[in-house]
Design a protein around this motif. Structure first.
Motif, PDB file in Angstrom:
ATOM      1  N   ASN A  21      39.095 -42.505  53.193  1.00  0.00           N
ATOM      2  CA  ASN A  21      39.479 -43.201  54.417  1.00  0.00           C
ATOM      3  C   ASN A  21      38.649 -44.463  54.637  1.00  0.00           C
ATOM      4  OD1 ASN A  21      41.566 -41.447  55.044  1.00  0.00           O
ATOM      5  ND2 ASN A  21      40.174 -39.973  55.980  1.00  0.00           N
ATOM      6  N   GLU A  40      28.007 -46.276  51.899  1.00  0.00           N
ATOM      7  CA  GLU A  40      28.204 -44.863  51.523  1.00  0.00           C
ATOM      8  C   GLU A  40      26.824 -44.321  51.150  1.00  0.00           C
ATOM      9  OE1 GLU A  40      30.304 -42.182  51.278  1.00  0.00           O
ATOM     10  OE2 GLU A  40      28.509 -41.274  50.381  1.00  0.00           O
ATOM     11  N   GLN A  41      26.454 -43.194  51.753  1.00  0.00           N
ATOM     12  CA  GLN A  41      25.096 -42.682  51.536  1.00  0.00           C
ATOM     13  C   GLN A  41      24.880 -42.129  50.127  1.00  0.00           C
ATOM     14  OE1 GLN A  41      24.607 -39.625  54.494  1.00  0.00           O
ATOM     15  NE2 GLN A  41      26.259 -38.361  53.688  1.00  0.00           N
ATOM     16  N   HIS A  47      31.956 -36.607  48.195  1.00  0.00           N
ATOM     17  CA  HIS A  47      32.157 -35.385  48.973  1.00  0.00           C
ATOM     18  C   HIS A  47      33.638 -34.975  49.005  1.00  0.00           C
ATOM     19  CE1 HIS A  47      27.927 -35.189  49.792  1.00  0.00           C
ATOM     20  NE2 HIS A  47      27.961 -36.503  49.932  1.00  0.00           N
ATOM     21  N   THR A  48      34.228 -34.876  50.204  1.00  0.00           N
ATOM     22  CA  THR A  48      35.584 -34.317  50.299  1.00  0.00           C
ATOM     23  C   THR A  48      36.575 -35.016  49.361  1.00  0.00           C
ATOM     24  OG1 THR A  48      35.025 -34.389  52.648  1.00  0.00           O
ATOM     25  CG2 THR A  48      37.114 -33.363  52.056  1.00  0.00           C
ATOM     26  N   SER A  49      36.439 -36.324  49.217  1.00  0.00           N
ATOM     27  CA  SER A  49      37.470 -37.075  48.509  1.00  0.00           C
ATOM     28  C   SER A  49      37.467 -36.890  46.998  1.00  0.00           C
ATOM     29  CB  SER A  49      37.378 -38.561  48.870  1.00  0.00           C
ATOM     30  OG  SER A  49      37.609 -38.715  50.248  1.00  0.00           O
ATOM     31  N   SER A  53      42.775 -30.852  46.212  1.00  0.00           N
ATOM     32  CA  SER A  53      43.661 -30.288  45.187  1.00  0.00           C
ATOM     33  C   SER A  53      44.328 -31.406  44.388  1.00  0.00           C
ATOM     34  CB  SER A  53      44.746 -29.420  45.822  1.00  0.00           C
ATOM     35  OG  SER A  53      44.177 -28.387  46.565  1.00  0.00           O
ATOM     36  N   LEU A  55      46.668 -33.524  45.230  1.00  0.00           N
ATOM     37  CA  LEU A  55      48.118 -33.655  45.378  1.00  0.00           C
ATOM     38  C   LEU A  55      48.454 -34.772  46.352  1.00  0.00           C
ATOM     39  CD1 LEU A  55      49.073 -29.886  45.609  1.00  0.00           C
ATOM     40  CD2 LEU A  55      48.894 -31.359  43.598  1.00  0.00           C
ATOM     41  N   CYS A 184      23.693 -45.247  56.718  1.00  0.00           N
ATOM     42  CA  CYS A 184      23.560 -45.814  58.058  1.00  0.00           C
ATOM     43  C   CYS A 184      22.685 -44.850  58.856  1.00  0.00           C
ATOM     44  CB  CYS A 184      24.933 -45.986  58.708  1.00  0.00           C
ATOM     45  SG  CYS A 184      24.798 -46.653  60.373  1.00  0.00           S
ATOM     46  N   GLY A 363      42.788 -36.182  58.426  1.00  0.00           N
ATOM     47  CA  GLY A 363      43.471 -37.024  57.436  1.00  0.00           C
ATOM     48  C   GLY A 363      43.605 -36.323  56.103  1.00  0.00           C
ATOM     49  N   ILE A 365      44.249 -37.184  51.652  1.00  0.00           N
ATOM     50  CA  ILE A 365      44.262 -38.211  50.603  1.00  0.00           C
ATOM     51  C   ILE A 365      45.620 -38.917  50.655  1.00  0.00           C
ATOM     52  CG2 ILE A 365      44.304 -38.596  48.101  1.00  0.00           C
ATOM     53  CD1 ILE A 365      41.570 -37.697  48.695  1.00  0.00           C
ATOM     54  N   THR A 366      46.669 -38.125  50.755  1.00  0.00           N
ATOM     55  CA  THR A 366      48.038 -38.643  50.701  1.00  0.00           C
ATOM     56  C   THR A 366      48.283 -39.764  51.710  1.00  0.00           C
ATOM     57  OG1 THR A 366      48.747 -36.411  50.121  1.00  0.00           O
ATOM     58  CG2 THR A 366      50.467 -37.943  50.835  1.00  0.00           C
TER      59      THR A 366
HETATM   60  C1  LIG Z   1      39.806 -28.057  49.363  1.00  0.00           C
HETATM   61  C2  LIG Z   1      40.529 -29.287  49.804  1.00  0.00           C
HETATM   62  C3  LIG Z   1      41.756 -29.595  49.242  1.00  0.00           C
HETATM   63  C4  LIG Z   1      42.437 -30.734  49.665  1.00  0.00           C
HETATM   64  N1  LIG Z   1      43.599 -31.059  49.040  1.00  0.00           N
HETATM   65  C5  LIG Z   1      44.260 -32.175  49.395  1.00  0.00           C
HETATM   66  C6  LIG Z   1      45.418 -32.556  48.686  1.00  0.00           C
HETATM   67  O1  LIG Z   1      45.815 -31.919  47.711  1.00  0.00           O
HETATM   68  N2  LIG Z   1      46.060 -33.671  49.092  1.00  0.00           N
HETATM   69  C7  LIG Z   1      45.621 -34.419  50.152  1.00  0.00           C
HETATM   70  O2  LIG Z   1      46.296 -35.388  50.485  1.00  0.00           O
HETATM   71  N3  LIG Z   1      44.485 -34.112  50.810  1.00  0.00           N
HETATM   72  C8  LIG Z   1      43.789 -33.014  50.452  1.00  0.00           C
HETATM   73  N4  LIG Z   1      42.628 -32.689  51.090  1.00  0.00           N
HETATM   74  C9  LIG Z   1      42.153 -33.517  52.197  1.00  0.00           C
HETATM   75  C10 LIG Z   1      41.349 -34.716  51.720  1.00  0.00           C
HETATM   76  O3  LIG Z   1      40.555 -34.404  50.623  1.00  0.00           O
HETATM   77  C11 LIG Z   1      40.464 -35.222  52.860  1.00  0.00           C
HETATM   78  O4  LIG Z   1      41.205 -35.369  54.029  1.00  0.00           O
HETATM   79  C12 LIG Z   1      39.849 -36.582  52.540  1.00  0.00           C
HETATM   80  O5  LIG Z   1      39.219 -36.568  51.295  1.00  0.00           O
HETATM   81  C13 LIG Z   1      38.859 -36.962  53.614  1.00  0.00           C
HETATM   82  O6  LIG Z   1      38.293 -38.192  53.259  1.00  0.00           O
HETATM   83  P1  LIG Z   1      37.194 -38.873  54.159  1.00  0.00           P
HETATM   84  O7  LIG Z   1      37.015 -40.258  53.660  1.00  0.00           O
HETATM   85  O8  LIG Z   1      37.558 -38.717  55.590  1.00  0.00           O
HETATM   86  O9  LIG Z   1      35.893 -37.961  53.946  1.00  0.00           O
HETATM   87  P2  LIG Z   1      34.835 -37.919  52.730  1.00  0.00           P
HETATM   88  O10 LIG Z   1      35.485 -38.051  51.423  1.00  0.00           O
HETATM   89  O11 LIG Z   1      33.972 -36.741  52.929  1.00  0.00           O
HETATM   90  O12 LIG Z   1      33.995 -39.239  52.966  1.00  0.00           O
HETATM   91  C14 LIG Z   1      33.071 -39.389  54.020  1.00  0.00           C
HETATM   92  C15 LIG Z   1      31.865 -40.073  53.444  1.00  0.00           C
HETATM   93  O13 LIG Z   1      31.010 -40.504  54.486  1.00  0.00           O
HETATM   94  C16 LIG Z   1      29.705 -40.533  53.958  1.00  0.00           C
HETATM   95  N5  LIG Z   1      28.751 -40.597  55.060  1.00  0.00           N
HETATM   96  C17 LIG Z   1      28.596 -39.697  56.061  1.00  0.00           C
HETATM   97  N6  LIG Z   1      27.623 -40.103  56.912  1.00  0.00           N
HETATM   98  C18 LIG Z   1      27.158 -41.294  56.438  1.00  0.00           C
HETATM   99  C19 LIG Z   1      26.155 -42.216  56.874  1.00  0.00           C
HETATM  100  N7  LIG Z   1      25.421 -41.989  57.990  1.00  0.00           N
HETATM  101  N8  LIG Z   1      25.939 -43.348  56.158  1.00  0.00           N
HETATM  102  C20 LIG Z   1      26.669 -43.578  55.027  1.00  0.00           C
HETATM  103  N9  LIG Z   1      27.620 -42.741  54.566  1.00  0.00           N
HETATM  104  C21 LIG Z   1      27.868 -41.611  55.261  1.00  0.00           C
HETATM  105  C22 LIG Z   1      29.631 -39.240  53.147  1.00  0.00           C
HETATM  106  O14 LIG Z   1      28.610 -39.286  52.175  1.00  0.00           O
HETATM  107  C23 LIG Z   1      31.021 -39.149  52.565  1.00  0.00           C
HETATM  108  O15 LIG Z   1      31.082 -39.589  51.220  1.00  0.00           O
HETATM  109  C24 LIG Z   1      41.897 -31.569  50.672  1.00  0.00           C
HETATM  110  C25 LIG Z   1      40.651 -31.272  51.214  1.00  0.00           C
HETATM  111  C26 LIG Z   1      39.957 -30.155  50.767  1.00  0.00           C
HETATM  112  C27 LIG Z   1      38.587 -29.866  51.307  1.00  0.00           C
END
Ligand SMILES: Cc1cc2nc3c(=O)[nH]c(=O)nc-3n(C[C@H](O)[C@H](O)[C@H](O)COP(=O)(O)OP(=O)(O)OC[C@H]3O[C@@H](n4cnc5c(N)ncnc54)[C@H](O)[C@@H]3O)c2cc1C
Length: 514
Positions: A21, A40-41, A47-49, A53, A55, A184, A363, A365-366
């Protein structure tokens, strides 16, 4: 980094978080002419991304929860993402074996027709769903004899960690600055600007001033507000842990499986990295710190048992070659099952209490591109950018995906590109040409450089990882550690032994962060 020191004016946007995101927002913002800094720390997609799965899907099961608009939006995005990154995203056919505890056949058929219909918005359409007799279909062969009927439908598969890197590369190409391993530490809101303190690698501190702040900290989004920005907020996050296991391949055809468990959870079995099967996921409440998420023995046992209910070849915990876990940052809805909490996102925009703040909650990935577009539709006017949405344009590609054109898109375009790659680099072994084409698309030139023989690719660290690729990843894709390379830029960690990994670490000159 130097641009940060030289900058006099406040930057327009500080984005905290280098998951999907954060990078998608940075990309969209940079494309609208805003000055952007993303921090990005850890590593991008650490992490989550990188723990999904993988997809790109509407989410068939969300139809059961009547989340029609979420499914329709996600299916529309499936097309956009397939078009923009045809190297790392590809169509995947799923087989859903019918079982007595599922809804009646006619109802599943009707649900799939609806799924097809919701997904048929654009020209780039996938194969329609159909019923199949598993007794004489290739996808029935590895299953137990009791599974006689199945339903086959289309979705798409994506290398999630590379999707993050490609968004970051595009953001950078459009002027954004991306700092990994930069945390941050503090953010203070003023009437017109934010002042943030960043801590980079080696503990270096620096201050930045930004006209708006995006909190894309994923599972840390709430704790970021509480502990870093000290901003009161009304939304609670519910952290739901999901784990996957990887085993030697259980079958030899390209279909994935959707196994709906009696407890209503879905377990997918997906062909993975040519020789493996990916099995997941679990869905359980998580109350620990997001950085401490790990698969536990119960989850491994649950996933093995789930697979064993369907496949004739039984697996046990000892067969697990690799596993990973992540936490979904979902919006708290109060008192409902983990698997039924909405996967939709909420953008919480506030410019009344001072300089603008946009929080991302939830949110998938999709839907990352759409989420970023929605975010910028709110932020851009507040920052004086008049440029509109641009990322859904069918001529806009993520880096490396530019081989798709008006004549060919999707897999046809990729096959054509792969053929051209093999002709251009006849000395590349077939598997390596395929891996490079999938991972880098047209950026393959930057990976191979001036090499004209296999020996020119330099030292081979293990599997088919050569020096020129490592150098490229360090130089251009923010890779620092062996994990960045072996588990996020590619998945060659599956094929590396301890010694090979140590040699790579030695070459990189950094300690492993694993
Ligand atoms: C098991 C599982 C299966 C999934 N399968 C699917 C799927 O098949 N298809 C799909 O569309 N979605 C799927 N999802 C959902 C999707 O993976 C997540 O919604 C998405 O990756 C979230 O992204 P994000 O950027 O919000 O979070 P993240 O990827 O966690 O990114 C947040 C980032 O912020 C950084 N951060 C935090 N605090 C700080 C700070 N103070 N300073 C600097 N950096 C910081 C962290 O290090 C981290 O890297 C799945 C999720 C899970 C857990």
């Amino acid at each position: 980094m130097s641009a940060l020191h030289n900058r006099k004016d406040p930057i327009d946007l500080l984005v905290v978080g280098g998951g999907i995101n954060g990078v998608a927002i940075a990309r969209d913002a940079a494309g609208r002419g805003l000055s952007v800094l993303l921090v990005e720390q850890d590593d991008l997609a650490a992490h989550t991304s990188s723990a999904s799965s993988k997809l790109i899907h509407g989410g068939l099961r969300y139809l059961e929860q009547y989340e029609f608009s979420l499914v329709a939006r996600a299916l529309a995005e499936r097309d956009v993402v397939l078009n923009s990154a045809p190297h790392i995203v590809r169509p995947l056919r799923f087989v859903l074996p019918h079982e007595p505890h599922l809804r009646p056949e006619w109802m599943i058929r009707a649900g799939l027709l609806l799924y097809d219909h919701l997904g048929r918005r654009r020209a780039h359409t996938l194969l329609r769903s159909r019923r199949a007799d598993l007794r004489d279909h290739v996808a029935g062969a590895p299953l137990k004899a009791q599974f006689e009927t199945g339903f086959i439908y289309s979705d798409a598969w994506c290398d999630d960690a590379r999707l993050v890197v490609l968004n970051a590369l595009d953001a950078q190409a459009r002027g954004a600055e991306i700092l990994t391993r930069t945390r941050c530490m503090r953010a203070r809101r003023g009437a017109r600007t934010w002042r943030a303190q960043l801590r980079g690698a080696a503990g270096m501190l620096r201050d930045v001033e930004a006209r708006a702040l995006v909190n894309a900290a994923g599972p840390w989004a709430a704790s970021f507000l509480d502990q870093v920005a000290h901003v009161p907020h009304a939304h609670a996050l519910r952290l739901i842990k999901g784990s996957h296991i990887v085993v030697r391949k259980l079958y030899d055809h390209p279909y994935a499986y959707t196994f709906q468990q009696a407890d209503r959870r879905i377990v997918f079995a997906i062909p993975f990295e040519r020789d493996y099967t990916l099995i997941g996921t679990t869905d359980i409440e998580f109350t620990g710190k997001p950085e401490a998420v790990r698969i536990d023995d119960d989850e491994i046992a649950y996933l093995c048992a789930a697979a064993n209910r369907y496949f004739t070849r039984a697996i046990a915990p000892a067969d697990v070659a690799w596993s990973y876990s992540g936490v979904r940052p979902l919006l708290e809805e109060g008192g409902i099952r983990a698997s039924e909490v909405t996967r939709d996102y909420l953008l919480d925009f506030d410019d009344a209490a001072g300089a603008p703040l946009l929080n991302v909650f939830g949110g998938k990935i999709t839907t990352h591109r759409r989420l970023a577009e929605d975010a910028l539709d709110r932020l851009a006017p507040a920052l004086g950018s008049l440029r509109g949405a641009w990322t859904a344009d069918e001529h806009v590609h993520l880096p490396g995906g530019e081989f798709a054109d008006a004549q060919r898109s999707g897999e046809a375009a990729f096959d054509h590109f792969l053929l051209a790659t093999r002709r251009r680099y006849p000395w590349l072994p077939d598997d390596l040409a395929l891996r490079y084409a999938r991972a880098y698309g047209t950026r393959i030139e930057r990976v191979i450089g001036a090499a004209s023989t296999l020996a020119d690719l330099g030292e081979r660290f293990g599997a088919d990882l050569h020096q020129t690729e490592v150098d490229y990843l360090v130089r251009e894709e923010w890779a620092h550690s062996a994990d960045d390379i072996l588990w996020r830029r590619n998945k060659l960690g599956l094929r590396f032994d301890v010694k090979e990994r140590q040699r790579l670490e030695q070459y990189l000159g950094v300690e492993s962060n694993r």
